[in-house]
Scaffold this active site. Sequence first.
Site, mmCIF file in Angstrom:
data_model
loop_
_atom_site.group_PDB
_atom_site.id
_atom_site.type_symbol
_atom_site.label_atom_id
_atom_site.label_comp_id
_atom_site.label_asym_id
_atom_site.label_seq_id
_atom_site.Cartn_x
_atom_site.Cartn_y
_atom_site.Cartn_z
ATOM 1 C CE LYS A 198 1.162 2.959 -8.764
ATOM 2 N NZ LYS A 198 -0.205 2.658 -8.339
ATOM 3 C CG HIS A 217 -6.190 -0.116 -3.224
ATOM 4 N ND1 HIS A 217 -6.360 1.262 -3.272
ATOM 5 C CD2 HIS A 217 -4.869 -0.321 -2.942
ATOM 6 C CE1 HIS A 217 -5.196 1.848 -3.053
ATOM 7 N NE2 HIS A 217 -4.276 0.922 -2.830
ATOM 8 C CG ASP A 219 -1.353 -0.843 -0.173
ATOM 9 O OD1 ASP A 219 -2.117 -0.523 -1.112
ATOM 10 O OD2 ASP A 219 -0.716 -0.017 0.505
ATOM 11 C CG HIS A 273 -5.543 2.801 1.276
ATOM 12 N ND1 HIS A 273 -5.279 1.474 1.560
ATOM 13 C CD2 HIS A 273 -4.639 3.162 0.335
ATOM 14 C CE1 HIS A 273 -4.265 1.058 0.821
ATOM 15 N NE2 HIS A 273 -3.867 2.060 0.065
#
Length: 331
Positions: A198, A217, A219, A273
Amino acid sequence: MGVERVQTLANGELNELPAQFIRPAHERPENTEAIEGLTVPVISLSQPHDVLVKEVSRACSEWGFCLITDHGIPESLIQRLQMVGQEFFKLPQKEKEAYANDPSNGKFEGYGTKMTKNHDDKVEWLDYFFHLMSPPSKVNYSFWPQKPSSYRETTEEYNKEILRVTDELLQLLSEGMGLEGNVLKSHLGGEDIEVEMKINMYPPCPQPQLVLGVEPHTDMSAITILVPNDVPGLHVWKDEKWVAVNYLPNALLVHIGDQVEILSNGKYKSVLHRSIVNKDRMRMSWAVFCAPPHEALIGPVPALVDDQNPEKYSTKTFAEYRFRKFNKLPQ
């Protein structure tokens, strides 16, 4: 599609932000400043193996995050990767739209702007380009940008290097738990591990103190390996505070994701993070997510579970985990 892109908005000489970007007071960077000067772990992969096992294990237990240097990925390849990403975002808007994704129809790959709103109806200050890099049997090249033509070649080369580094990290993490070096990789699908890239592009923002590039959030991947441009903006959560990650040329940023936290039964932490944006400069990052195939069953590795260390997580397919995380359901 008629989606309003953040890049288009930023190019329109905004003086004031549209309301959907302005965070509630308790989320704004101006009210939740990150600590400067606290150094995140930096680990050179050129050290002896036993030292690496200890250092990587400690960083991923205490932080869920580290920077790695001497990783063997040529600087010239990282520069090429960054160049083709930058060139894509310089294309005329109409050309970029030819590669637009459509998550509502299950088309996740391509050019996008995160329109999924959180409970406060706020959106993030970024556009992105997302695609699958591996395994070869699942990669679809048909939608990839034809300009620059080196895009496919560069990403295939980078994919090989990332898989090599991921293998090394998974081996070190396995050994750090007293297991054989191949245990984590085999639980993550072995050679069927999926690699997605991404490219995040955060345009300059007139009021950066009021917005977030990406909201806090963890991952859902196993491991995320990221390279940024030289505009800082990543913050990681440690000891109830945000810590700013300084730019270190040619370092890879390694995030532990949810699947390694589950497999390790909580020994390794999936790092919370977020990212902030810059008033004058565009920030970019190239994030590679290494994740198990959808059908893989992920739960604590049985060898790590006993009466003293009961299972902290339930076992389910990665597809089920994703569905629950996307829909904010309990795991």
